[in-house]
Design an enzyme around this catalytic site. Structure first.
Site, PDB file in Angstrom:
ATOM      1  N   LEU A  62       0.835  -1.205   0.000  1.00  0.00           N
ATOM      2  CA  LEU A  62       0.000   0.000   0.000  1.00  0.00           C
ATOM      3  C   LEU A  62       0.872   1.259   0.000  1.00  0.00           C
ATOM      4  CD1 LEU A  62      -3.033   0.955   0.305  1.00  0.00           C
ATOM      5  CD2 LEU A  62      -2.431   1.421   2.667  1.00  0.00           C
ATOM      6  N   GLY A 228     -13.315   8.483  -0.575  1.00  0.00           N
ATOM      7  CA  GLY A 228     -12.586   9.547  -1.272  1.00  0.00           C
ATOM      8  C   GLY A 228     -12.846   9.550  -2.773  1.00  0.00           C
ATOM      9  N   ASP A 282     -13.362  -7.785   3.014  1.00  0.00           N
ATOM     10  CA  ASP A 282     -12.462  -6.968   2.196  1.00  0.00           C
ATOM     11  C   ASP A 282     -13.202  -5.802   1.523  1.00  0.00           C
ATOM     12  OD1 ASP A 282      -9.825  -6.539   1.119  1.00  0.00           O
ATOM     13  OD2 ASP A 282     -10.538  -7.266  -0.824  1.00  0.00           O
ATOM     14  N   HIS A 287     -16.252  -0.862   2.192  1.00  0.00           N
ATOM     15  CA  HIS A 287     -16.448   0.017   1.033  1.00  0.00           C
ATOM     16  C   HIS A 287     -17.920   0.133   0.608  1.00  0.00           C
ATOM     17  CE1 HIS A 287     -12.192  -0.018   0.903  1.00  0.00           C
ATOM     18  NE2 HIS A 287     -11.998  -1.013   0.069  1.00  0.00           N
ATOM     19  N   GLN A 416     -16.407   3.857 -10.883  1.00  0.00           N
ATOM     20  CA  GLN A 416     -15.230   3.567 -11.687  1.00  0.00           C
ATOM     21  C   GLN A 416     -15.529   2.433 -12.645  1.00  0.00           C
ATOM     22  OE1 GLN A 416     -12.696   2.670  -8.333  1.00  0.00           O
ATOM     23  NE2 GLN A 416     -13.034   0.490  -8.525  1.00  0.00           N
TER      24      GLN A 416
HETATM   25  P1  NDP Z   1       1.678  -5.661   3.355  1.00  0.00           P
HETATM   26  O1  NDP Z   1       1.387  -7.114   3.507  1.00  0.00           O
HETATM   27  O2  NDP Z   1       2.477  -5.235   2.194  1.00  0.00           O
HETATM   28  O3  NDP Z   1       2.316  -5.167   4.725  1.00  0.00           O
HETATM   29  C1  NDP Z   1       2.926  -3.882   4.917  1.00  0.00           C
HETATM   30  C2  NDP Z   1       4.222  -4.085   5.674  1.00  0.00           C
HETATM   31  O4  NDP Z   1       3.915  -4.572   6.970  1.00  0.00           O
HETATM   32  C3  NDP Z   1       5.124  -5.114   5.035  1.00  0.00           C
HETATM   33  O5  NDP Z   1       5.994  -4.524   4.104  1.00  0.00           O
HETATM   34  C4  NDP Z   1       5.843  -5.700   6.214  1.00  0.00           C
HETATM   35  O6  NDP Z   1       6.968  -4.864   6.458  1.00  0.00           O
HETATM   36  C5  NDP Z   1       4.875  -5.535   7.374  1.00  0.00           C
HETATM   37  N1  NDP Z   1       4.192  -6.791   7.656  1.00  0.00           N
HETATM   38  C6  NDP Z   1       3.587  -7.636   6.808  1.00  0.00           C
HETATM   39  N2  NDP Z   1       3.038  -8.667   7.452  1.00  0.00           N
HETATM   40  C7  NDP Z   1       3.300  -8.482   8.756  1.00  0.00           C
HETATM   41  C8  NDP Z   1       3.011  -9.208   9.929  1.00  0.00           C
HETATM   42  N3  NDP Z   1       2.300 -10.344   9.890  1.00  0.00           N
HETATM   43  N4  NDP Z   1       3.433  -8.709  11.117  1.00  0.00           N
HETATM   44  C9  NDP Z   1       4.130  -7.559  11.172  1.00  0.00           C
HETATM   45  N5  NDP Z   1       4.447  -6.837  10.075  1.00  0.00           N
HETATM   46  C10 NDP Z   1       4.041  -7.287   8.896  1.00  0.00           C
HETATM   47  O7  NDP Z   1       0.286  -4.913   3.424  1.00  0.00           O
HETATM   48  P2  NDP Z   1      -0.306  -3.798   2.492  1.00  0.00           P
HETATM   49  O8  NDP Z   1       0.702  -2.740   2.284  1.00  0.00           O
HETATM   50  O9  NDP Z   1      -0.936  -4.449   1.326  1.00  0.00           O
HETATM   51  O10 NDP Z   1      -1.501  -3.261   3.391  1.00  0.00           O
HETATM   52  C11 NDP Z   1      -1.290  -2.491   4.555  1.00  0.00           C
HETATM   53  C12 NDP Z   1      -2.640  -2.185   5.178  1.00  0.00           C
HETATM   54  O11 NDP Z   1      -3.432  -1.497   4.230  1.00  0.00           O
HETATM   55  C13 NDP Z   1      -3.426  -3.432   5.540  1.00  0.00           C
HETATM   56  O12 NDP Z   1      -4.201  -3.164   6.670  1.00  0.00           O
HETATM   57  C14 NDP Z   1      -4.332  -3.639   4.325  1.00  0.00           C
HETATM   58  O13 NDP Z   1      -5.483  -4.348   4.637  1.00  0.00           O
HETATM   59  C15 NDP Z   1      -4.631  -2.199   3.948  1.00  0.00           C
HETATM   60  N6  NDP Z   1      -4.986  -2.019   2.551  1.00  0.00           N
HETATM   61  C16 NDP Z   1      -4.131  -2.419   1.563  1.00  0.00           C
HETATM   62  C17 NDP Z   1      -4.476  -2.200   0.239  1.00  0.00           C
HETATM   63  C18 NDP Z   1      -3.558  -2.574  -0.880  1.00  0.00           C
HETATM   64  O14 NDP Z   1      -3.924  -2.338  -2.034  1.00  0.00           O
HETATM   65  N7  NDP Z   1      -2.377  -3.115  -0.609  1.00  0.00           N
HETATM   66  C19 NDP Z   1      -5.749  -1.552  -0.140  1.00  0.00           C
HETATM   67  C20 NDP Z   1      -6.537  -1.140   0.989  1.00  0.00           C
HETATM   68  C21 NDP Z   1      -6.154  -1.381   2.284  1.00  0.00           C
HETATM   69  P3  NDP Z   1       8.268  -5.337   7.222  1.00  0.00           P
HETATM   70  O15 NDP Z   1       8.388  -6.805   7.086  1.00  0.00           O
HETATM   71  O16 NDP Z   1       9.370  -4.567   6.550  1.00  0.00           O
HETATM   72  O17 NDP Z   1       8.027  -4.875   8.607  1.00  0.00           O
HETATM   73  C1  BG6 Z   2      -9.011  -2.688  -1.207  1.00  0.00           C
HETATM   74  C2  BG6 Z   2      -9.144  -4.176  -1.197  1.00  0.00           C
HETATM   75  O1  BG6 Z   2      -9.554  -2.158  -0.052  1.00  0.00           O
HETATM   76  O2  BG6 Z   2      -9.691  -2.173  -2.335  1.00  0.00           O
HETATM   77  C3  BG6 Z   2      -8.627  -4.784  -2.482  1.00  0.00           C
HETATM   78  O3  BG6 Z   2      -8.393  -4.699  -0.100  1.00  0.00           O
HETATM   79  C4  BG6 Z   2      -9.276  -4.145  -3.681  1.00  0.00           C
HETATM   80  O4  BG6 Z   2      -8.862  -6.177  -2.504  1.00  0.00           O
HETATM   81  C5  BG6 Z   2      -9.186  -2.631  -3.583  1.00  0.00           C
HETATM   82  O5  BG6 Z   2      -8.603  -4.587  -4.836  1.00  0.00           O
HETATM   83  C6  BG6 Z   2     -10.000  -1.982  -4.686  1.00  0.00           C
HETATM   84  O6  BG6 Z   2      -9.785  -0.602  -4.675  1.00  0.00           O
HETATM   85  P1  BG6 Z   2     -10.074   0.242  -5.981  1.00  0.00           P
HETATM   86  O7  BG6 Z   2      -9.921   1.641  -5.541  1.00  0.00           O
HETATM   87  O8  BG6 Z   2      -9.068  -0.204  -6.991  1.00  0.00           O
HETATM   88  O9  BG6 Z   2     -11.446  -0.113  -6.412  1.00  0.00           O
END
Ligand code: NDP
Ligand code: BG6
Length: 530
Positions: A62, A228, A282, A287, A416
């Site tokens: 993210l 947003g 999710d 959403h 979208q």
């Molecule tokens: P990631 O799995 O990429 O995790 C982010 C960072 O957290 C990793 O780079 C890692 O960093 C650390 N991490 C991962 N797993 C664990 C664990 N089990 N325990 C401790 N640290 C951990 O997640 P995202 O970036 O995809 O998502 C972050 C948040 O945003 C989540 O809550 C997700 O649900 C939410 N989100 C994500 C979206 C997306 O598109 N990715 C969309 C909407 C919401 P390190 O190992 O360096 O500490």
């Molecule tokens: C995130 C979900 O919250 O929204 C994802 O975790 C999903 O699974 C994403 O793909 C969709 O967002 P958008 O803005 O691309 O519709």
């Protein structure tokens, strides 16, 4: 020349201009709304103060795809204070330079001018710790990084924004260490928390409890990026500033409301996360439910953040608790082949359609269907509103044999792709004929001149910095939403119910249309053409 923070407006305008046009004459064309927001922001107190941002989980998906590109966009548009620093924090060990190299390709994708990207990256630093509750790592990052920078700016006020881009398991420990080591002593501290906020009512309550021990509600910004999106942000204006909607925005005129989210790809490397949560947690519980509450709510008492959220909460209070009987579940073929999914016999739904009932005077009897699916036939998210058929118009009756039987009008609000609002209506066939046909009235954002339509995360981050909480989820809102969904989620987990299979790239399980028709009591497929 007017100066801001020792910088100059000359610099401000030249950066703004490059955003919209390369030609000076065209700069005058930039919409006055955009100019006035920049003007308003430049007068707000935070803009003259120092801002330190800490992205927690900066090594993750993210952060690179959304958080940093959104910060870059704000920087490019001159919507961040002149005195600012951005620290990334995570467990992975990286130098500042390695971290900048990690971000670079994602920042380049935004199309931002390379000089601005370089300028932005020079404000980005990185610090690693052993865990997300590592007090000594936080003490070093704050003591050796943030504080010396804040003191060097000579502003008396330094504000701090922490963005928790980490899995929910570590929200709690992150909150504790921010409270003990991270709070600003001269300005505000705000903490942005990502979804999913818990897995059910109980885990949500535990998280709320941990965070409330350390923060007050005004510190917390629970982000749901669907709030947003342009069409969602437009909902209040659209509904309440056009007087003709209010008398018909109810069960007298509206037959059903279907809110759809579809994505043409599967778990896409996020199978480990997804299998623990499923499509309902999710997408639907957050959403789509957020979109539904804004669509359904009563006019708020005023435009304050709390008045808007009070009105949304009232909708949630009127919603029936969901059970297995209210839904259709699906799982795409090959879902568990994802190597990050360990339980190969998983019953995790990747598609779900849920009938929600809002038992209040405005909506009693109107089905609200929320449906979402991964690995489907297209990327789309929209709200389809079907109006009741006209009761007694002779032409419609006369034509019923060779035309749609009393075809009802429909409105589609498409979030979208290509946000637009469309009305699909009955009109007379042009010419001598008196037979009905369908006419389509469409308002497309892409047709608007000089449109600046920033990404949802960019808008919401700006709201955080400006202290506007209206588009963030309040604690009570969150609890009510989990109350509605938890019995259903537990039933899926406990009964091990098997979702119906569907083909990758299809429109969902085979009986989806029949379920939808039965649930909306509609004889026609819900599908307004755009
Ligand atoms: P990631 O799995 O990429 O995790 C982010 C960072 O957290 C990793 O780079 C890692 O960093 C650390 N991490 C991962 N797993 C664990 C664990 N089990 N325990 C401790 N640290 C951990 O997640 P995202 O970036 O995809 O998502 C972050 C948040 O945003 C989540 O809550 C997700 O649900 C939410 N989100 C994500 C979206 C997306 O598109 N990715 C969309 C909407 C919401 P390190 O190992 O360096 O500490
Ligand atoms: C995130 C979900 O919250 O929204 C994802 O975790 C999903 O699974 C994403 O793909 C969709 O967002 P958008 O803005 O691309 O519709």
């Amino acid at each position: 020349m007017t100066t801001v923070n020792g910088g100059s407006y000359m610099h401000v305008t030249s950066r703004l201009s490059s955003q919209f046009s390369s030609n000076e004459d065209d700069v005058l064309d930039v919409s006055s709304a955009t100019n006035s927001i920049h003007e308003a922001i430049s007068q707000e107190s935070w803009y003259q103060q120092t801002l330190s941002v800490v992205v927690v989980g900066a090594s993750g998906d993210l952060a690179k795809k959304k958080t940093y590109p959104s910060l870059l966009k704000l920087f490019e548009e001159n919507l961040l204070p002149a005195d600012g620093i951005i620290y990334g924090y995570a467990r992975s060990r990286k130098s500042h330079e390695e971290f900048r190299r990690h971000l670079l390709p994602h920042l380049k994708k935004t199309g931002t001018n390379e000089i601005i990207v370089k300028d932005f990256l020079s404000k980005c630093y990185y610090h690693s710790g052993k865990t997300y509750g590592d007090k000594s790592a936080y003490a070093d990052m704050i003591g050796d990084g943030l504080v010396p920078f804040e003191e060097s700016t000579k502003n008396t006020v330094s504000n701090r924004l922490f963005y928790l881009a980490v899995p929910p398991d570590v929200f709690g420990e992150s909150g504790v260490v921010i409270k003990t080591h991270g709070m600003s002593t001269t300005g505000w501290t705000r903490v942005v928390i990502e979804k999913p906020f818990g897995q059910d009512l109980e885990s949500c309550d535990a998280l709320l409890q941990t965070l409330s021990e350390n923060f007050e509600e005004h510190h917390l910004y629970r982000i749901d990026h669907y709030l947003g999106k342009e069409i969602v942000q437009n909902m209040l204006m659209f509904r309440f500033s056009n007087s003709f909607w209010e008398p018909i925005w109810n069960s007298d005129t509206i037959e059903s409301v279907v809110i759809t989210f579809k994505e043409p790809f599967g778990t896409d490397g996020r199978g480990g996360y997804f299998d623990k949560y499923g499509i309902i947690r999710d997408i639907l519980q957050n959403h789509l439910l957020q979109v539904a509450t804004l669509f359904a709510m009563e006019p708020p008492k005023n435009e304050d953040a709390d008045a808007i959220r009070d009105a949304k909460v009232e909708v949630l209070k009127s919603m029936e608790i969901l059970s297995l009987q209210d839904c259709l579940l699906g799982q795409y073929d090959g879902y568990s082949d994802d190597p990050t999914i360990t339980n190969k016999d998983t019953n995790c739904p990747t598609y779900a359609a849920i009938r929600c009932k809002i038992n209040n005077p405005r909506w009693k009897g109107v089905p609200f269907i929320l449906q979402a699916g991964k690995a489907m036939d297209e990327k789309v998210c929209d709200i389809q509103v079907r109006f009741k058929p006209a009761k007694s118009f002779p032409s419609m009756r006369r034509s019923s044999k060779n035309f749609l039987e009393n075809a009802p009008a429909e409105m589609v609000m498409r979030l979208q792709p290509d946000p637009c609002i469309s009305l699909n209506l009955n009109i007379k066939s042009p010419g001598f004929s008196t037979m009905p046909t369908r006419g389509n009235m469409v308002m497309r954002y892409e047709d608007m001149p000089n449109l600046s339509n920033p990404d949802a995360y960019t808008r919401l981050l700006l709201d955080v910095i400006r202290g506007k909480q209206g588009s963030f989820v309040r604690d009570d809102e969150l609890r009510f939403s989990w109350q509605i969904f938890t019995p259903l989620l537990h039933a899926i987990d406990d009964t091990k119910v098997r979702p119906l299979p569907y083909r990758f790239g299809s429109s969902g399980p085979a009986n989806r249309e029949a379920w939808m028709a039965e649930t909306t009591k509609s004889v026609l497929p819900l599908q307004a053409s755009l």
